[in-house]
Write a protein that holds these residues in place. Structure first.
Motif, PDB file in Angstrom:
ATOM      1  N   TYR B  37      37.861  53.439  32.582  1.00  0.00           N
ATOM      2  CA  TYR B  37      38.598  53.514  33.842  1.00  0.00           C
ATOM      3  C   TYR B  37      37.786  52.918  34.980  1.00  0.00           C
ATOM      4  CZ  TYR B  37      42.294  56.249  31.805  1.00  0.00           C
ATOM      5  OH  TYR B  37      43.356  56.658  31.039  1.00  0.00           O
ATOM      6  N   ILE B  40      39.507  53.293  42.039  1.00  0.00           N
ATOM      7  CA  ILE B  40      40.696  52.891  42.780  1.00  0.00           C
ATOM      8  C   ILE B  40      40.244  51.877  43.838  1.00  0.00           C
ATOM      9  CG2 ILE B  40      42.595  53.740  44.194  1.00  0.00           C
ATOM     10  CD1 ILE B  40      41.796  56.575  43.010  1.00  0.00           C
ATOM     11  N   GLN B  43      38.202  52.760  47.111  1.00  0.00           N
ATOM     12  CA  GLN B  43      37.472  54.014  46.975  1.00  0.00           C
ATOM     13  C   GLN B  43      35.987  53.742  47.217  1.00  0.00           C
ATOM     14  OE1 GLN B  43      37.894  55.562  43.052  1.00  0.00           O
ATOM     15  NE2 GLN B  43      37.014  57.556  43.557  1.00  0.00           N
ATOM     16  N   SER B  87      40.232  57.983  37.592  1.00  0.00           N
ATOM     17  CA  SER B  87      39.442  57.098  38.453  1.00  0.00           C
ATOM     18  C   SER B  87      38.802  57.832  39.624  1.00  0.00           C
ATOM     19  CB  SER B  87      40.331  55.983  38.998  1.00  0.00           C
ATOM     20  OG  SER B  87      40.907  55.286  37.939  1.00  0.00           O
ATOM     21  N   ASP B  88      39.392  58.964  39.997  1.00  0.00           N
ATOM     22  CA  ASP B  88      38.832  59.716  41.122  1.00  0.00           C
ATOM     23  C   ASP B  88      37.364  60.075  40.893  1.00  0.00           C
ATOM     24  OD1 ASP B  88      41.067  59.803  42.724  1.00  0.00           O
ATOM     25  OD2 ASP B  88      41.901  61.543  41.677  1.00  0.00           O
ATOM     26  N   PHE B 200      46.463  57.130  48.524  1.00  0.00           N
ATOM     27  CA  PHE B 200      47.088  55.806  48.372  1.00  0.00           C
ATOM     28  C   PHE B 200      48.036  55.571  49.522  1.00  0.00           C
ATOM     29  CE2 PHE B 200      46.383  57.251  44.006  1.00  0.00           C
ATOM     30  CZ  PHE B 200      45.620  56.220  43.529  1.00  0.00           C
ATOM     31  N   TYR B 203      51.474  55.294  47.832  1.00  0.00           N
ATOM     32  CA  TYR B 203      51.508  56.256  46.728  1.00  0.00           C
ATOM     33  C   TYR B 203      52.942  56.552  46.338  1.00  0.00           C
ATOM     34  CZ  TYR B 203      51.125  60.628  44.240  1.00  0.00           C
ATOM     35  OH  TYR B 203      51.230  61.615  43.297  1.00  0.00           O
TER      36      TYR B 203
END
Lengths: 600, 329
Positions: B37, B40, B43, B87-88, B200, B203
């Motif tokens: 992954y 984002i 980020q 991904s966070d 996002f 989002y």
């Protein structure tokens, strides 16, 4: 075997219904009707019923003893009267008796028969128990001869395990009290976040692991009908593993841990000491089994060897860094923490029970092939369900689904195992009133069923929704690690140690150990389950978070109460252990001293 | 064939190889897959200070009680605006050093609140420091341990200009002593403040929360809504008693601003935040987190509780103020 087939058909037939029931809508109004909840309530009732059953069995014995006691007392009274008779009275009685004989000879039995019957048959040995409640039970007379080295190694391992148990649960009790009194201390080394892993790791790697390996030495040697391959290696492994637990705890308290993943908080240099200890133990046991003097490998050795080899694999996978960046670590964490319990503690302990349960009842295991089935299904199903600790998390959905489905599949090895043990015990319920070994086994076996099935229920959708992240998890882990593993360890220790050392602990101490631990566990379990459920409902309702903290307050108090009972029982157990391994005093009468006293 | 009952070699090999195969399928391969992954776009990485703070977070065992995952179920909506994604964790879950592996941030117990978005929920340095020094100074019923070893006691005279101190009035200091935050405390606060769920812009609800279990009673929901919104958003500083914390967070009970017939100042403060008075900590802006209806519920609650009695706030005022503020900005 027909009975088993019957049970399996029922299990397989009910499984789909349980799973289908999951799709029905459940809400906060009728939450109590959810199958997972109903099942769990049923299981808790089962445990309480078990407690009552054992209690009634013991009570029966008590009542029986009381009756015997009153009878004995009347006999004693009679004896006393007899002794206190003065000569005149004795003469009278003797005269009467003589008359009686005369009458008998003259065939005139009508008179004075009553008096003569009163005084007949008074010479009888009178047993006189002082306290019928704690009366000494039949002692195990069998003494098994084991070599000095084996005995020494077993006592080393079990002794270390007892020390870790007392230390680990002292820490557990302390951190449990911190929920109620968060201001208890203000020292970094004793803060909750650092001590919690000290508690879990000590009881894992210190208490349960040392106890299992110590008892494993006996089982492997006995069922292979030969000495352990090398006692020196056993001792090297002993020092490595204990050093690992000691250093690990020290570093945890100093604030050095591996990243906070449960049960792998020890950093790798420390955990590798433990792993080397495991490898040495495995090779030692394997070589013993390989040179056994019996052609079949007894089922216990299947479980014990497999547990060792699986745990070695597990530790390597758990600590190998290559795939653990990002959520890779989380996948491994779910796998590791579940397998740590399932492949190490559960598997090894089952192996021990397959030996100690039948041997302490002096009869064979009910079904050998059911044991084999349990072995393979344990391996397949247990391995696949680690991710159920991360349901609804960002891990791949397929992984979560596999985990949930196979969690339900865990019913098969659990049913197979607990049926097998139950059927072995059937018909031997009298042992409950003879000694405390069977009650310990019984509690362990029932919790094996209750704890595991409840764990499967917890993986269901609604129950996971409700219970995950709450104190219910804590209840579950104590039901399993304590109710199953710890009780079974105690059962095995109480059944084997007196036989190899010849010292039996007093039944009243074993009894108080049993009841304190059992009642403490039930209090712990029920308070955490009830509190955890209310907490989950409060979260579903969307109440402010702090309310879920406040509502737990009383349940945390009850948990601390249960925990204290458990801790006290461990101190009693420690004392019992000391009594069991204490060297008998050899009374030596020195010749010169005797002569001296005589001449004086 | 395998003769498992008699051949120990076959038995151990079979148990070993099946277990390894299953482990590869269920653990190692998925783990490798999770590693692929990417972050984002947009980020940000952790700063050096935040990374040191993360190390403190791990070494003190905060993960034992605090989760960092917003699950895709309704009850977790409180903790973030969307469910957490793999991904966070791209930047935060990296191997820490040669001794210690990637931190287990997701957690398995929620004895304390989830911290995924704590930086947005609680952006005040002062609050965090006080809370770490003694949680019960700001959250009365908290059971969190004190982390007083992250602070030191120093004489007021020897305090340097860049030292961060805690208000003497609430920490009960004797003489000229004052509590100074150590480097670790500042790093930890930097880390906690940096815990903000990445939002996002576009989002879309491709992955939304699994709907709530249908609720039972809908009785006096409106009344309690303001109270529970206040509890979730405001009570950490202003306390559920409305009395605030002396020397750190102002009281709302009896406050002239709250009780003012004209609610404009109150609404403006809620929308834009507040930093006008030196003796108190900074208040964040809530314009982005709370809807007009929610602000109305909170304001009404504040104006009718703890002995306050002021008329309810009309919704139009809030809408109007929000519009004018967005025009200025």
């Amino acid at each position: 075997m027909k009975k088993n087939q019957y049970i399996f058909t029922i299990t397989l037939a009910t499984l789909p219904t349980l799973l289908i029931a999951q799709t029905n809508t459940v809400n906060t109004e009728n939450w109590i009707q959810s199958p997972g909840i109903i099942g769990t309530i049923f299981l808790v009732l089962l445990v309480i019923f078990l407690g009552i059953f054992i209690f009634i069995k013991r009570l029966n014995l008590y009542v029986g003893l009381l009756e015997k006691n009153t009878k004995d007392l009347t006999e004693e009274e009679f004896e006393r009267r007899l002794i206190n008779l003065d000569e005149k009275n004795v003469d009278e009685i003797l005269e009467l008796r003589q008359k009686g004989f005369k009458y008998k000879q003259e065939n005139k039995q009508e008179t004075t028969v009553q008096e003569s019957s009163k005084t007949s048959g008074f010479i009888k040995k009178i047993v006189n128990p002082k306290n019928p409640l704690f009366d000494e039970k039949a002692k195990s007379t069998v003494k098994i001869e084991v070599s000095k080295e084996l005995k020494e190694v077993i006592i080393w391992y079990l002794g270390a395990s007892v020390l870790w148990l007392v230390f680990g649960t002292l820490v557990g009790q302390y951190v449990g009290m911190k929920f109620v009194w968060p201001e208890m201390d203000n020292s970094s080394w004793l803060s909750f976040g650092r001590l919690r892993p000290v508690h879990t790791n000590t009881v894992f790697w210190g208490w349960a692991s040392m106890a299992m390996i110590g008892l494993g030495h006996y089982v492997v040697s006995r069922t292979s009908n030969r000495e352990i391959f090398s006692y020196t290696r056993s001792k090297i492994a002993f020092w490595l593993m204990n050093l690992s637990v000691f250093l690990g705890n020290f570093f945890l308290m100093a604030g050095v841990n591996n990243g906070g993943g449960e049960y792998r908080e020890y950093i790798w240099p420390i955990m590798s000491l433990f792993a080397i200890g495991l490898i040495i133990t495995f090779s030692n046991f394997y070589k013993t089994v390989a040179t056994r003097k019996i052609s079949d490998i007894y089922i216990s050795n299947w479980f014990i060897l497999a547990a060792l080899i699986w745990t070695i694999v597990l530790t390597v996978i758990g600590y190998f860094p290559n795939y653990q960046e990002g959520l890779g670590e989380t996948v491994i964490q779910g796998y590791y923490m579940h397998q740590g319990v399932g492949m190490w503690f559960m598997t090894f302990t089952l192996g021990l029970v397959y030996y100690f349960l039948p041997s302490s009842l002096n009869k064979p295991i009910y079904s050998y092939s059911l044991g084999v089935l349990a072995f393979w299904t344990q391996m397949i199903f247990y391995t696949l369900i680690g991710t159920h600790h991360f349901v609804f998390s960002p891990l791949p959905w397929w992984l979560q689904t596999v985990a949930i489905v196979f969690s339900a599949g865990m019913f098969i090895p659990v049913f197979a195992g607990s049926t097998n043990f139950y059927m072995t015990m059937r018909g031997s319920w009298d042992h409950i009133s003879k000694s405390y070994v069977l009650p310990f086994f019984l509690v362990g076996v029932i919790f094996y069923f209750v704890g595991s099935v409840q764990g499967s229920f917890q993986a269901f959708r609604f129950t996971n929704y409700l219970w995950h992240f709450t104190d219910f998890n804590v209840a579950h882990s104590h039901m399993t690690m304590y109710g199953i593993i710890t009780f079974l360890m105690w059962a095995c220790m109480y059944s084997i140690l007196p036989k190899i050392t010849g010292n039996e602990p007093p039944q009243k101490l074993v009894g108080s150990h049993f009841w304190l631990a059992f009642i403490g566990l039930v209090a712990y379990m029920i308070s955490m389950m009830a509190g955890g459920t209310l907490k989950g409902l409060s979260w579903i309702e969307g109440n402010p978070f702090i309310e879920s903290v406040i509502l737990m307050e009383n349940y945390w108090v009850w948990r601390a109460v249960g925990g204290s009972l458990m801790f006290v029982s461990h101190i009693i157990f420690g004392y019992n252990f000391y009594l069991m391994i204490k060297k008998r005093k050899v009374i030596s009468i020195s010749r010169s001293k005797t002569i001296q006293t005589q001449s004086n | 064939m395998l003769n498992l009952h008699k051949d120990h070699k076959n038995l151990v090999l079979l148990a070993f190889s099946v277990f390894v195969t299953l482990s590869i399928c269920v653990a190692i391969l998925p783990a490798y897959q999770m590693e692929e992954y990417e972050p984002i776009p947009g980020q940000r990485d952790l700063t050096a200070s935040e990374r040191r703070g993360l190390a403190v977070y791990i070494s003190e065992g905060c993960v034992a009680c605090h989760t960092q995952q917003v699950r895709n179920i309704e009850m977790d909506r409180t903790w973030g605006e969307r469910p957490s994604l793999a991904s966070d964790y791209y930047y935060s879950k990296k191997r820490m050093d040669i001794w210690r592996q990637s931190p287990s941030l997701l957690g398995s117990e929620r004895t304390g609140p989830d911290l995924t978005d704590i930086g947005n929920r609680q952006p005040s340095d002062q609050w965090h420091l006080l809370h770490l020094y003694n949680p019960r100074l700001v959250v009365k019923r908290s059971i969190m341990p004190r982390y007083s070893w992250l602070f030191r006691i120093s004489d007021t005279l020897s305090v340097k200009s860049d030292d961060v101190t805690l208000p003497r009035s609430i920490t009960n200091m004797q003489g000229s002593d004052v509590i100074v935050a150590r480097e670790e405390a500042l790093d930890l606060v930097a880390y906690l403040k940096g815990l903000q769920q990445f939002s996002f812009e576009d989002y879309k609800s491709t992955m939304d929360f699994i709907p709530a279990l249908s609720k039972g009673n809908v009785g006096n929901e409106k009344v309690s809504q303001g109270a529970s919104l206040f509890q979730n958003n405001c009570a950490a500083c202003h306390q559920s008693t409305g009395r605030g914390v002396k020397g750190a967070f102002p009281p709302l009970a009896g406050s002239l601003i709250v009780n003012n017939k004209n609610p404009e100042t109150l609404i403006k403060i809620i929308l834009m935040g507040y930093d006008a008075r030196k003796e108190y900590g900074v208040m964040q802006a809530f314009a982005e987190q709370l809807s007009d209806e929610e602000i109305k519920a909170i304001a009404d609650h504040e104006r009718s509780s703890w002995g306050n009695s002021a008329p309810k706030v009309p919704l139009e005022i809030i809408t109007k103020l929000r519009d004018s503020i967005s025009k200025i900005q």
